[in-house]
Design a protein around this motif. Structure first.
Motif, PDB file in Angstrom:
ATOM      1  N   MET A   1       0.843  -1.182   0.000  1.00 55.88           N
ATOM      2  CA  MET A   1       0.000   0.000   0.000  1.00 55.88           C
ATOM      3  C   MET A   1       0.887   1.244   0.000  1.00 55.88           C
ATOM      4  O   MET A   1       1.937   1.265   0.631  1.00 55.88           O
ATOM      5  CB  MET A   1      -0.901   0.003   1.226  1.00 55.88           C
ATOM      6  N   ILE A   2       0.413   2.244  -0.705  1.00 59.44           N
ATOM      7  CA  ILE A   2       1.152   3.493  -0.845  1.00 59.44           C
ATOM      8  C   ILE A   2       0.258   4.633  -0.363  1.00 59.44           C
ATOM      9  O   ILE A   2      -0.951   4.634  -0.593  1.00 59.44           O
ATOM     10  CB  ILE A   2       1.541   3.723  -2.320  1.00 59.44           C
ATOM     11  N   LYS A   3       0.878   5.602   0.307  1.00 57.62           N
ATOM     12  CA  LYS A   3       0.121   6.770   0.765  1.00 57.62           C
ATOM     13  C   LYS A   3       0.153   7.843  -0.307  1.00 57.62           C
ATOM     14  O   LYS A   3       1.197   8.113  -0.910  1.00 57.62           O
ATOM     15  CB  LYS A   3       0.708   7.323   2.054  1.00 57.62           C
ATOM     16  N   VAL A   4      -1.011   8.455  -0.542  1.00 56.89           N
ATOM     17  CA  VAL A   4      -1.128   9.576  -1.474  1.00 56.89           C
ATOM     18  C   VAL A   4      -1.881  10.708  -0.794  1.00 56.89           C
ATOM     19  O   VAL A   4      -2.677  10.490   0.114  1.00 56.89           O
ATOM     20  CB  VAL A   4      -1.846   9.173  -2.786  1.00 56.89           C
ATOM     21  N   LYS A   5      -1.608  11.921  -1.254  1.00 52.60           N
ATOM     22  CA  LYS A   5      -2.294  13.103  -0.731  1.00 52.60           C
ATOM     23  C   LYS A   5      -3.136  13.685  -1.851  1.00 52.60           C
ATOM     24  O   LYS A   5      -2.657  13.908  -2.970  1.00 52.60           O
ATOM     25  CB  LYS A   5      -1.268  14.127  -0.261  1.00 52.60           C
ATOM     26  N   ALA A   6      -4.404  13.945  -1.564  1.00 48.97           N
ATOM     27  CA  ALA A   6      -5.341  14.432  -2.572  1.00 48.97           C
ATOM     28  C   ALA A   6      -5.039  15.888  -2.933  1.00 48.97           C
ATOM     29  O   ALA A   6      -4.903  16.737  -2.062  1.00 48.97           O
ATOM     30  CB  ALA A   6      -6.771  14.300  -2.071  1.00 48.97           C
ATOM     31  N   LEU A   7      -4.921  16.141  -4.245  1.00 48.67           N
ATOM     32  CA  LEU A   7      -4.737  17.500  -4.742  1.00 48.67           C
ATOM     33  C   LEU A   7      -6.074  18.121  -5.138  1.00 48.67           C
ATOM     34  O   LEU A   7      -6.216  19.343  -5.136  1.00 48.67           O
ATOM     35  CB  LEU A   7      -3.791  17.498  -5.946  1.00 48.67           C
ATOM     36  N   ARG A   8      -7.015  17.273  -5.514  1.00 50.13           N
ATOM     37  CA  ARG A   8      -8.383  17.687  -5.854  1.00 50.13           C
ATOM     38  C   ARG A   8      -9.339  16.707  -5.192  1.00 50.13           C
ATOM     39  O   ARG A   8      -8.976  15.572  -4.916  1.00 50.13           O
ATOM     40  CB  ARG A   8      -8.598  17.634  -7.366  1.00 50.13           C
ATOM     41  N   SER A   9     -10.570  17.117  -4.972  1.00 49.64           N
ATOM     42  CA  SER A   9     -11.545  16.196  -4.390  1.00 49.64           C
ATOM     43  C   SER A   9     -12.006  15.213  -5.461  1.00 49.64           C
ATOM     44  O   SER A   9     -12.144  15.561  -6.638  1.00 49.64           O
ATOM     45  CB  SER A   9     -12.727  16.951  -3.785  1.00 49.64           C
ATOM     46  N   PHE A  10     -12.202  13.968  -5.053  1.00 49.35           N
ATOM     47  CA  PHE A  10     -12.671  12.925  -5.983  1.00 49.35           C
ATOM     48  C   PHE A  10     -13.373  11.842  -5.187  1.00 49.35           C
ATOM     49  O   PHE A  10     -13.284  11.776  -3.959  1.00 49.35           O
ATOM     50  CB  PHE A  10     -11.507  12.333  -6.784  1.00 49.35           C
ATOM     51  N   ASN A  11     -14.115  10.971  -5.909  1.00 48.48           N
ATOM     52  CA  ASN A  11     -14.802   9.855  -5.273  1.00 48.48           C
ATOM     53  C   ASN A  11     -13.806   8.723  -5.067  1.00 48.48           C
ATOM     54  O   ASN A  11     -13.152   8.283  -6.013  1.00 48.48           O
ATOM     55  CB  ASN A  11     -15.969   9.361  -6.126  1.00 48.48           C
ATOM     56  N   ALA A  12     -13.725   8.233  -3.864  1.00 47.33           N
ATOM     57  CA  ALA A  12     -12.804   7.151  -3.554  1.00 47.33           C
ATOM     58  C   ALA A  12     -13.309   5.828  -4.110  1.00 47.33           C
ATOM     59  O   ALA A  12     -12.521   4.982  -4.517  1.00 47.33           O
ATOM     60  CB  ALA A  12     -12.598   7.044  -2.048  1.00 47.33           C
ATOM     61  N   THR A  13     -14.620   5.635  -4.128  1.00 46.94           N
ATOM     62  CA  THR A  13     -15.228   4.414  -4.650  1.00 46.94           C
ATOM     63  C   THR A  13     -16.368   4.791  -5.581  1.00 46.94           C
ATOM     64  O   THR A  13     -16.875   5.920  -5.538  1.00 46.94           O
ATOM     65  CB  THR A  13     -15.769   3.543  -3.496  1.00 46.94           C
ATOM     66  N   PRO A  14     -16.798   3.867  -6.421  1.00 42.05           N
ATOM     67  CA  PRO A  14     -17.944   4.174  -7.292  1.00 42.05           C
ATOM     68  C   PRO A  14     -19.224   4.479  -6.520  1.00 42.05           C
ATOM     69  O   PRO A  14     -20.102   5.189  -7.012  1.00 42.05           O
ATOM     70  CB  PRO A  14     -18.121   2.894  -8.121  1.00 42.05           C
ATOM     71  N   GLN A  15     -19.357   3.977  -5.287  1.00 41.45           N
ATOM     72  CA  GLN A  15     -20.559   4.226  -4.488  1.00 41.45           C
ATOM     73  C   GLN A  15     -20.515   5.578  -3.777  1.00 41.45           C
ATOM     74  O   GLN A  15     -21.482   5.978  -3.159  1.00 41.45           O
ATOM     75  CB  GLN A  15     -20.740   3.126  -3.433  1.00 41.45           C
ATOM     76  N   GLY A  16     -19.431   6.289  -3.842  1.00 43.35           N
ATOM     77  CA  GLY A  16     -19.322   7.569  -3.163  1.00 43.35           C
ATOM     78  C   GLY A  16     -18.030   7.620  -2.380  1.00 43.35           C
ATOM     79  O   GLY A  16     -16.992   7.184  -2.849  1.00 43.35           O
ATOM     80  N   GLY A  17     -18.093   8.126  -1.181  1.00 44.48           N
ATOM     81  CA  GLY A  17     -16.895   8.229  -0.363  1.00 44.48           C
ATOM     82  C   GLY A  17     -15.985   9.316  -0.898  1.00 44.48           C
ATOM     83  O   GLY A  17     -14.944   9.036  -1.476  1.00 44.48           O
ATOM     84  N   GLU A  29      -0.702   0.169  -5.380  1.00 43.50           N
ATOM     85  CA  GLU A  29       0.239   0.800  -6.302  1.00 43.50           C
ATOM     86  C   GLU A  29      -0.447   1.179  -7.610  1.00 43.50           C
ATOM     87  O   GLU A  29      -0.185   2.235  -8.174  1.00 43.50           O
ATOM     88  CB  GLU A  29       1.416  -0.143  -6.582  1.00 43.50           C
ATOM     89  N   VAL A  30      -1.343   0.321  -8.092  1.00 43.13           N
ATOM     90  CA  VAL A  30      -2.046   0.582  -9.353  1.00 43.13           C
ATOM     91  C   VAL A  30      -2.936   1.815  -9.215  1.00 43.13           C
ATOM     92  O   VAL A  30      -2.919   2.716 -10.062  1.00 43.13           O
ATOM     93  CB  VAL A  30      -2.879  -0.653  -9.768  1.00 43.13           C
ATOM     94  N   ARG A  31      -3.720   1.863  -8.124  1.00 40.54           N
ATOM     95  CA  ARG A  31      -4.616   3.002  -7.895  1.00 40.54           C
ATOM     96  C   ARG A  31      -3.812   4.284  -7.693  1.00 40.54           C
ATOM     97  O   ARG A  31      -4.194   5.350  -8.181  1.00 40.54           O
ATOM     98  CB  ARG A  31      -5.513   2.733  -6.681  1.00 40.54           C
ATOM     99  N   ALA A  32      -2.688   4.208  -6.998  1.00 38.47           N
ATOM    100  CA  ALA A  32      -1.840   5.381  -6.801  1.00 38.47           C
ATOM    101  C   ALA A  32      -1.337   5.898  -8.142  1.00 38.47           C
ATOM    102  O   ALA A  32      -1.340   7.103  -8.393  1.00 38.47           O
ATOM    103  CB  ALA A  32      -0.666   5.040  -5.892  1.00 38.47           C
ATOM    104  N   GLY A  33      -0.941   5.002  -9.021  1.00 45.08           N
ATOM    105  CA  GLY A  33      -0.494   5.399 -10.364  1.00 45.08           C
ATOM    106  C   GLY A  33      -1.598   6.091 -11.138  1.00 45.08           C
ATOM    107  O   GLY A  33      -1.350   7.088 -11.827  1.00 45.08           O
ATOM    108  N   GLU A  34      -2.818   5.578 -11.034  1.00 43.23           N
ATOM    109  CA  GLU A  34      -3.962   6.186 -11.726  1.00 43.23           C
ATOM    110  C   GLU A  34      -4.226   7.596 -11.205  1.00 43.23           C
ATOM    111  O   GLU A  34      -4.415   8.536 -11.986  1.00 43.23           O
ATOM    112  CB  GLU A  34      -5.215   5.335 -11.530  1.00 43.23           C
ATOM    113  N   LEU A  35      -4.259   7.747  -9.873  1.00 43.45           N
ATOM    114  CA  LEU A  35      -4.557   9.043  -9.275  1.00 43.45           C
ATOM    115  C   LEU A  35      -3.485  10.078  -9.610  1.00 43.45           C
ATOM    116  O   LEU A  35      -3.800  11.237  -9.891  1.00 43.45           O
ATOM    117  CB  LEU A  35      -4.706   8.912  -7.756  1.00 43.45           C
ATOM    118  N   VAL A  36      -2.223   9.673  -9.601  1.00 46.61           N
ATOM    119  CA  VAL A  36      -1.134  10.591  -9.942  1.00 46.61           C
ATOM    120  C   VAL A  36      -1.219  10.966 -11.417  1.00 46.61           C
ATOM    121  O   VAL A  36      -1.063  12.132 -11.785  1.00 46.61           O
ATOM    122  CB  VAL A  36       0.240   9.967  -9.592  1.00 46.61           C
ATOM    123  N   HIS A  37      -1.501   9.976 -12.274  1.00 44.02           N
ATOM    124  CA  HIS A  37      -1.601  10.234 -13.718  1.00 44.02           C
ATOM    125  C   HIS A  37      -2.740  11.210 -14.039  1.00 44.02           C
ATOM    126  O   HIS A  37      -2.608  12.082 -14.907  1.00 44.02           O
ATOM    127  CB  HIS A  37      -1.821   8.919 -14.479  1.00 44.02           C
TER     128      HIS A  37
END
Length: 86
Positions: A1-17, A29-37
């Motif tokens: 697991m990798i820690k990331v810091k949000a630069l913009r607000s976004f939904n963490a899951t498709p159901q909300g959050g 790692e995959v999700r972190a790569g997506e969010l950074v990209h």
């Protein structure tokens, strides 16, 4: 697991959050790569604690005796080569 810091607000899951700006979360790692990209988050560097300093001084050898005590006057006389009473 990798820690990331949000630069913009976004939904963490498709159901909300909703993740707010500045929130730090752990993702794969995959999700972190997506969010950074996508520019939604940045990686948080792991802070490493400084190692404890070690005592590098050599231990006193057991086979050495203590030095004889000398006075300042005795050292001065020994340097001059003179003794009292001569």
């Amino acid at each position: 697991m990798i820690k990331v810091k949000a630069l913009r607000s976004f939904n963490a899951t498709p159901q909300g959050g909703l993740v707010e700006v500045g929130d730090v979360l752990e993702v794969t790692e995959v999700r972190a790569g997506e969010l950074v990209h996508l520019g939604l988050a940045q990686l948080v560097k792991a802070e490493k604690a400084a190692p404890a300093p070690q005592n590098k001084m050599a231990p006193e050898p057991e086979n050495k005796g203590t030095a004889p005590e000398t006075t300042a006057a005795a050292v001065t006389q020994a340097k001059r080569g003179t003794r009292k009473g001569k």
